[in-house]
Design a protein around this motif. Sequence first.
Motif, PDB file in Angstrom:
ATOM      1  N   VAL A 139      25.741  30.943  40.679  1.00 17.54           N
ATOM      2  CA  VAL A 139      26.640  31.402  41.731  1.00 17.54           C
ATOM      3  C   VAL A 139      28.064  31.325  41.206  1.00 17.54           C
ATOM      4  CG1 VAL A 139      27.569  30.954  44.027  1.00 17.54           C
ATOM      5  CG2 VAL A 139      25.114  30.728  43.603  1.00 17.54           C
ATOM      6  N   LEU A 140      28.747  32.457  41.245  1.00 16.85           N
ATOM      7  CA  LEU A 140      30.138  32.535  40.819  1.00 16.85           C
ATOM      8  C   LEU A 140      31.032  32.614  42.048  1.00 16.85           C
ATOM      9  CD1 LEU A 140      28.409  33.643  38.381  1.00 16.85           C
ATOM     10  CD2 LEU A 140      30.405  35.023  37.770  1.00 16.85           C
ATOM     11  N   THR A 141      32.044  31.767  42.085  1.00 18.62           N
ATOM     12  CA  THR A 141      33.072  31.860  43.113  1.00 18.62           C
ATOM     13  C   THR A 141      34.244  32.642  42.524  1.00 18.62           C
ATOM     14  OG1 THR A 141      32.412  29.727  44.044  1.00 18.62           O
ATOM     15  CG2 THR A 141      34.581  30.571  44.659  1.00 18.62           C
ATOM     16  N   LEU A 142      34.601  33.735  43.182  1.00 17.48           N
ATOM     17  CA  LEU A 142      35.582  34.666  42.635  1.00 17.48           C
ATOM     18  C   LEU A 142      36.699  34.938  43.625  1.00 17.48           C
ATOM     19  CD1 LEU A 142      33.027  37.347  41.297  1.00 17.48           C
ATOM     20  CD2 LEU A 142      33.961  35.388  40.043  1.00 17.48           C
ATOM     21  N   GLU A 143      37.829  35.396  43.093  1.00 17.36           N
ATOM     22  CA  GLU A 143      38.967  35.804  43.918  1.00 17.36           C
ATOM     23  C   GLU A 143      39.431  37.187  43.476  1.00 17.36           C
ATOM     24  OE1 GLU A 143      43.259  34.042  45.411  1.00 17.36           O
ATOM     25  OE2 GLU A 143      42.532  33.528  43.405  1.00 17.36           O
ATOM     26  N   TYR A 144      39.418  38.130  44.398  1.00 18.89           N
ATOM     27  CA  TYR A 144      39.823  39.508  44.086  1.00 18.89           C
ATOM     28  C   TYR A 144      41.308  39.573  43.770  1.00 18.89           C
ATOM     29  CZ  TYR A 144      41.191  44.357  44.978  1.00 18.89           C
ATOM     30  OH  TYR A 144      41.734  45.605  44.892  1.00 18.89           O
ATOM     31  N   LEU A 145      41.651  40.310  42.673  1.00 20.40           N
ATOM     32  CA  LEU A 145      43.044  40.445  42.259  1.00 20.40           C
ATOM     33  C   LEU A 145      43.562  41.870  42.450  1.00 20.40           C
ATOM     34  CD1 LEU A 145      42.951  38.360  38.942  1.00 20.40           C
ATOM     35  CD2 LEU A 145      43.691  37.615  41.224  1.00 20.40           C
ATOM     36  N   HIS A 146      42.910  42.842  41.834  1.00 22.80           N
ATOM     37  CA  HIS A 146      43.372  44.220  41.936  1.00 22.80           C
ATOM     38  C   HIS A 146      42.265  45.154  41.464  1.00 22.80           C
ATOM     39  CE1 HIS A 146      44.289  43.182  37.706  1.00 22.80           C
ATOM     40  NE2 HIS A 146      44.037  44.472  37.464  1.00 22.80           N
ATOM     41  N   THR A 147      42.509  46.467  41.588  1.00 24.04           N
ATOM     42  CA  THR A 147      41.538  47.488  41.192  1.00 24.04           C
ATOM     43  C   THR A 147      42.156  48.395  40.145  1.00 24.04           C
ATOM     44  OG1 THR A 147      40.475  47.476  43.372  1.00 24.04           O
ATOM     45  CG2 THR A 147      40.121  49.429  42.001  1.00 24.04           C
ATOM     46  N   GLU A 148      41.378  48.688  39.088  1.00 23.42           N
ATOM     47  CA  GLU A 148      41.799  49.629  38.052  1.00 23.42           C
ATOM     48  C   GLU A 148      40.982  50.906  38.195  1.00 23.42           C
ATOM     49  OE1 GLU A 148      41.659  47.888  34.171  1.00 23.42           O
ATOM     50  OE2 GLU A 148      42.944  46.190  34.732  1.00 23.42           O
ATOM     51  N   THR A 149      41.643  52.045  38.148  1.00 25.79           N
ATOM     52  CA  THR A 149      40.956  53.332  38.307  1.00 25.79           C
ATOM     53  C   THR A 149      41.043  54.202  37.057  1.00 25.79           C
ATOM     54  OG1 THR A 149      42.958  54.271  39.294  1.00 25.79           O
ATOM     55  CG2 THR A 149      41.304  53.355  40.797  1.00 25.79           C
TER      56      THR A 149
END
Length: 445
Positions: free
Chosen positions: A79-89
Amino acid sequence: MNLRIETIRECLDGVIPGLIATCDGEGVPNLAYLSQVQFVDNQHVALSYQFFNRTRQNILVNARVRLLTTNPLTAAQYVLTLEYLHTETSGPLFEQMKAKLAGIASHTGMAGVFHLRGADIYRILGIEQLPGPTLTPPPPSLNYLTALRRSTNRLATCASLTGLLDTALDCLESEFALHHVMLLMHDEGRGRLYTLASRGYPESGVGSEIPFGAGVIGICAREKTPIRIGFMTKEYAYGRAIRDSAAADGMADALETAIPLPGLPEARSQLAVPIVAHDRLLGVLYLENVADLHFGYDDEDALVAFAAHLGMAIHYHQQVEELAEELPANDHGKVESSGQPLLVRYFAGSDSIFLDDDYLIKGVAGAILWALLSDFVARRRTSFTNKGLRLDSRIRLPGVSDNLEARLVLLQRRLAERGAGIHLHKTGRGRFALAVDQPLQLLDG
């Protein structure tokens, strides 16, 4: 964090889909399957953003997520605990994930459904292994560090670019057990990559081309990043990629003059690695296999390191050929010739060369050959130098990054394969000779 993400990268290739848990602003949870997780570094991963669904809505208001991943070799779960930062397109990471997702979509019958909108970047806050029984992983197929050490040692002993290319392919076959390999060089002036060497195919394909940005090879070159696909995908098939690009360029009628690109008709795994020296793209190393998921992260890491060493070695040998010209050597050319004349036709628009009615080569290599043959017919000249070619206005080299020595190797190999009685021979550092077995008839246009 006790675990490092690099030690569990087998979980990230999509063999067993991950499960992502998010919450909305009111704390209501949502679970969804995730197509792809991409290793970025030991602090970050990227998740595929495909749909504007509940998961996407939740992370925009609550950046913390939990991700369940499973190792397909051991059945261990993390199980990975993650924090969203940004999106690259766009960019290298986006293209890596787009190519990999295309393979996953094709494998799962979702080619018309899966579409990568972006690569969501997350910071890794923690990794926890869940309790439970696991399987013993199979032993590795090879020791990558040993293979890399032996290969780089062998590359360091090469005395010429030709020897370096042959040794590089030998290393990939004998040390890394890779049996289908292409080495393509960058033609910066024409926006193409051309095959300089290959291994494991019925035809070498020397001189065949792939447009910049087309397929796994072209995208790898454009982004200067490795591209790896684990399942067969029509979107990245080379016959289609070349034809689509040529049609877009208005070149469809010229395809009949092209040398077929070598390749497996049923390649299910593909890996393209950029060859770079001093931040300049020299070419691409392309490998393929008929098995699904043949190339993993360890293969990618080892071959990126191998390509980096190869790139510096190619750069060195090309510089040596330019800077260390020897004294004039004896004329090794074969001036006396007999038999029926060989018709050599030259088309200046594309610098294309035809021997009788058979296509031979085009581009800078074609311009070089035409200059050599013109001097041979006009003055019976057979000895030439790299420096002389660079100063020859007829050739129109694109600049200092022209890979001149690689083009000479290409021309030498293409002439040898064609067996038309025109030969190039190295006669010293920065020097070579032309030999012709039969009379020539030159026709411009």
